[in-house]
Design an enzyme around this catalytic site. Structure first.
Site, PDB file in Angstrom:
ATOM      1  N   ASP A 293       0.839  -1.202   0.000  1.00 33.11           N
ATOM      2  CA  ASP A 293       0.000   0.000   0.000  1.00 33.11           C
ATOM      3  C   ASP A 293       0.880   1.260   0.000  1.00 33.11           C
ATOM      4  O   ASP A 293       0.585   2.240  -0.681  1.00 33.11           O
ATOM      5  CB  ASP A 293      -0.927  -0.022   1.221  1.00 33.11           C
ATOM      6  CG  ASP A 293      -1.707  -1.327   1.296  1.00 33.11           C
ATOM      7  OD1 ASP A 293      -2.486  -1.582   0.369  1.00 33.11           O
ATOM      8  OD2 ASP A 293      -1.516  -2.085   2.254  1.00 33.11           O
TER       9      ASP A 293
ATOM     10  N   HIS B 286      -4.838  -3.407   6.525  1.00 30.26           N
ATOM     11  CA  HIS B 286      -4.647  -3.649   5.092  1.00 30.26           C
ATOM     12  C   HIS B 286      -6.014  -4.046   4.516  1.00 30.26           C
ATOM     13  O   HIS B 286      -6.312  -5.203   4.279  1.00 30.26           O
ATOM     14  CB  HIS B 286      -3.624  -4.766   4.850  1.00 30.26           C
ATOM     15  CG  HIS B 286      -3.591  -5.197   3.416  1.00 30.26           C
ATOM     16  ND1 HIS B 286      -3.117  -4.393   2.414  1.00 30.26           N
ATOM     17  CD2 HIS B 286      -4.023  -6.330   2.812  1.00 30.26           C
ATOM     18  CE1 HIS B 286      -3.255  -5.018   1.248  1.00 30.26           C
ATOM     19  NE2 HIS B 286      -3.807  -6.197   1.468  1.00 30.26           N
TER      20      HIS B 286
HETATM   21  P1  NAX Z   1      -2.697 -18.058  -4.090  1.00 32.32           P
HETATM   22  O1  NAX Z   1      -4.093 -18.555  -3.922  1.00 32.32           O
HETATM   23  O2  NAX Z   1      -2.092 -18.025  -5.435  1.00 32.32           O
HETATM   24  O3  NAX Z   1      -1.734 -18.924  -3.140  1.00 32.32           O
HETATM   25  C1  NAX Z   1      -2.010 -19.180  -1.804  1.00 32.32           C
HETATM   26  C2  NAX Z   1      -1.335 -20.487  -1.439  1.00 32.32           C
HETATM   27  O4  NAX Z   1      -1.484 -20.690  -0.035  1.00 32.32           O
HETATM   28  C3  NAX Z   1      -1.952 -21.706  -2.132  1.00 32.32           C
HETATM   29  O5  NAX Z   1      -0.944 -22.470  -2.755  1.00 32.32           O
HETATM   30  C4  NAX Z   1      -2.609 -22.458  -0.978  1.00 32.32           C
HETATM   31  O6  NAX Z   1      -2.624 -23.868  -1.172  1.00 32.32           O
HETATM   32  C5  NAX Z   1      -1.699 -22.051   0.178  1.00 32.32           C
HETATM   33  N1  NAX Z   1      -2.272 -22.326   1.496  1.00 32.32           N
HETATM   34  C6  NAX Z   1      -3.578 -22.277   1.885  1.00 32.32           C
HETATM   35  N2  NAX Z   1      -3.687 -22.668   3.165  1.00 32.32           N
HETATM   36  C7  NAX Z   1      -2.435 -22.932   3.596  1.00 32.32           C
HETATM   37  C8  NAX Z   1      -1.915 -23.394   4.820  1.00 32.32           C
HETATM   38  N3  NAX Z   1      -2.709 -23.678   5.853  1.00 32.32           N
HETATM   39  N4  NAX Z   1      -0.574 -23.584   4.922  1.00 32.32           N
HETATM   40  C9  NAX Z   1       0.231 -23.336   3.894  1.00 32.32           C
HETATM   41  N5  NAX Z   1      -0.205 -22.916   2.686  1.00 32.32           N
HETATM   42  C10 NAX Z   1      -1.525 -22.717   2.549  1.00 32.32           C
HETATM   43  O7  NAX Z   1      -2.673 -16.629  -3.395  1.00 32.32           O
HETATM   44  P2  NAX Z   1      -1.628 -15.447  -3.559  1.00 32.32           P
HETATM   45  O8  NAX Z   1      -2.040 -14.583  -4.682  1.00 32.32           O
HETATM   46  O9  NAX Z   1      -0.249 -15.989  -3.544  1.00 32.32           O
HETATM   47  O10 NAX Z   1      -1.955 -14.606  -2.225  1.00 32.32           O
HETATM   48  C11 NAX Z   1      -1.677 -15.126  -0.956  1.00 32.32           C
HETATM   49  C12 NAX Z   1      -2.292 -14.288   0.123  1.00 32.32           C
HETATM   50  O11 NAX Z   1      -1.749 -12.970   0.119  1.00 32.32           O
HETATM   51  C13 NAX Z   1      -3.813 -14.094   0.008  1.00 32.32           C
HETATM   52  O12 NAX Z   1      -4.387 -14.286   1.291  1.00 32.32           O
HETATM   53  C14 NAX Z   1      -3.958 -12.659  -0.432  1.00 32.32           C
HETATM   54  O13 NAX Z   1      -5.197 -12.122  -0.060  1.00 32.32           O
HETATM   55  C15 NAX Z   1      -2.802 -12.030   0.307  1.00 32.32           C
HETATM   56  N6  NAX Z   1      -2.339 -10.701  -0.147  1.00 32.32           N
HETATM   57  C16 NAX Z   1      -1.947  -9.811   0.803  1.00 32.32           C
HETATM   58  C17 NAX Z   1      -1.408  -8.581   0.482  1.00 32.32           C
HETATM   59  C18 NAX Z   1      -0.959  -7.636   1.539  1.00 32.32           C
HETATM   60  O14 NAX Z   1      -0.565  -6.532   1.179  1.00 32.32           O
HETATM   61  N7  NAX Z   1      -1.007  -7.947   2.818  1.00 32.32           N
HETATM   62  C19 NAX Z   1      -1.274  -8.166  -0.943  1.00 32.32           C
HETATM   63  C20 NAX Z   1      -1.281  -9.304  -1.888  1.00 32.32           C
HETATM   64  C21 NAX Z   1      -2.241 -10.424  -1.566  1.00 32.32           C
HETATM   65  O15 NAX Z   1      -3.524 -10.068  -2.007  1.00 32.32           O
END
Ligand code: NAX
Length: 328
Positions: A157, A185
């Site tokens: 952000d 966030h």
């Molecule tokens: P993806 O859906 O591409 O990847 C997430 C991965 O996490 C998947 O491979 C899934 O199997 C894995 N996962 C789920 N549960 C798990 C667990 N218990 N242990 C280990 N792995 C697990 O998502 P992606 O685009 O990589 O985003 C990941 C996260 O970042 C999301 O929650 C998203 O909302 C968050 N974000 C946060 C941001 C921030 O600024 N704080 C910005 C970017 C992003 O949106």
């Protein structure tokens, strides 16, 4: 000695950019060997194995070892830096409460594993949403790790805010410093450039358009994640990975001179009138010993006060819902 770094959500789209940057030395230093531990859920382990193959094929001299696992004990054992990207995504029709509950479960278990198996000096960055509250859950479940070792990502952000100002003024984004993200966030975050500078000049003086800075600018930053999803049909990944690297590098190496950065950290001492015990994004300076301190004494206008209170209220509600789901 190789530094043991854990990345969760290793099969996901953010990790795909992030792992490469870490392994090539962008975060922990160009002469720091890395042992990279990649955690994901069992059905995704095949994908993680593919990412491991690619990392091997990148032929990176700093990358000493890659460990792909779905076992939290193996993942957290001896870890010195944890980047918590994996989380339960919001599915269609899912209530906010259900999303919070599912994530409390994940971050409670991972917090306990952190507490039992990680190094006590381990630094933890939570990215998976809702990032602030997931970070809170993890912190509460790892009482043997100092609370100051937990943070959540709001650097994306901050980068978005600084880039908007740079584009508006037709300058490069490194000219813009000290934009602040306050709070959650989420769309209630308050992107604040009242104390930011562009090449040493206050941003308000350089932009000369208060209506824009108090209106469209804030809205653009608050809703940028949604705009990226709409255009790309996927959420921000490249920019999120870059921001994670910025956050972790500054935590590891310290902030420069007068500059500060925004991080979600635990609120204590009634700083800026924010309630105690929230993971709230503040401006922080970080020293060479990896210790952050909230920047003190910035004047808060009535306009800013109102915005800070809105995001603090949302975070308090989220935290209280999550706390109710924590097992005793
Ligand atoms: P993806 O859906 O591409 O990847 C997430 C991965 O996490 C998947 O491979 C899934 O199997 C894995 N996962 C789920 N549960 C798990 C667990 N218990 N242990 C280990 N792995 C697990 O998502 P992606 O685009 O990589 O985003 C990941 C996260 O970042 C999301 O929650 C998203 O909302 C968050 N974000 C946060 C941001 C921030 O600024 N704080 C910005 C970017 C992003 O949106």
């Amino acid at each position: 000695m190789a530094l043991r770094v854990l990345v969760t959500g290793a099969a996901g789209q953010i990790a795909y950019s992030l792992l490469y940057s870490i392994a090539k030395g962008d975060v922990f230093g160009k002469d720091q060997p890395i042992s990279l531990v990649m955690l994901d859920i069992p059905p995704m382990l095949g994908v993680v194995e593919g990412v491991v193959m690619e990392l091997q094929d990148c032929s990176l001299p700093l990358l000493k070892e890659c460990i792909a696992t779905s076992d939290v004990k193996e993942a957290f054992t001896g870890t010195e830096a944890c980047i918590m990207v994996g989380a339960m995504p919001r599915r269609e029709g899912m209530e906010r409460k259900d999303l919070l509950k599912a994530n409390v479960k994940i971050f409670e278990a991972q917090g306990k594993a952190l507490d039992s198996y990680a190094k006590k000096t381990c630094k933890v960055l939570v990215v998976g949403n809702p990032a602030n509250t997931n970070c809170y859950t993890m912190m509460k479940n790892a009482p043997s790790i100092p609370t100051s070792n937990f943070s959540c990502l709001t650097r994306l952000d901050q980068n978005r805010a600084q880039a908007q100002i740079a584009m508006r003024l037709g300058t490069t984004c490194d000219a813009v410093t000290n934009a602040i993200i306050w709070g959650n966030h989420s769309t209630t975050q308050f992107p604040d450039v009242a104390h930011a500078k562009v090449n040493g000049t206050p941003v308000y003086e350089a932009v000369k358009d208060d209506d824009y800075l108090k209106g469209e600018f804030i809205k653009t930053v608050q809703t940028r994640g949604g705009a990226v999803i709409k255009a790309r049909k996927l959420s921000s990944a490249m920019s999120a990975a870059k921001a994670i690297c910025d956050h972790m590098r500054d935590w590891w190496c310290g902030t420069k001179g007068d500059q500060w950065v925004s991080m979600g950290v635990v609120s204590t001492g009634n700083k800026y009138g924010v309630a105690e015990d929230l993971i709230f994004s503040f401006p922080v300076r970080i020293n060479a010993d990896k210790e952050w301190q909230i920047v003190d004494g910035l004047p808060i206008s009535d306009f800013a006060r109102e915005k800070l209170d809105i995001t603090a209220k949302e975070l308090t509600e989220e935290r209280d819902i999550a706390a109710a789901f924590l097992s005793a």
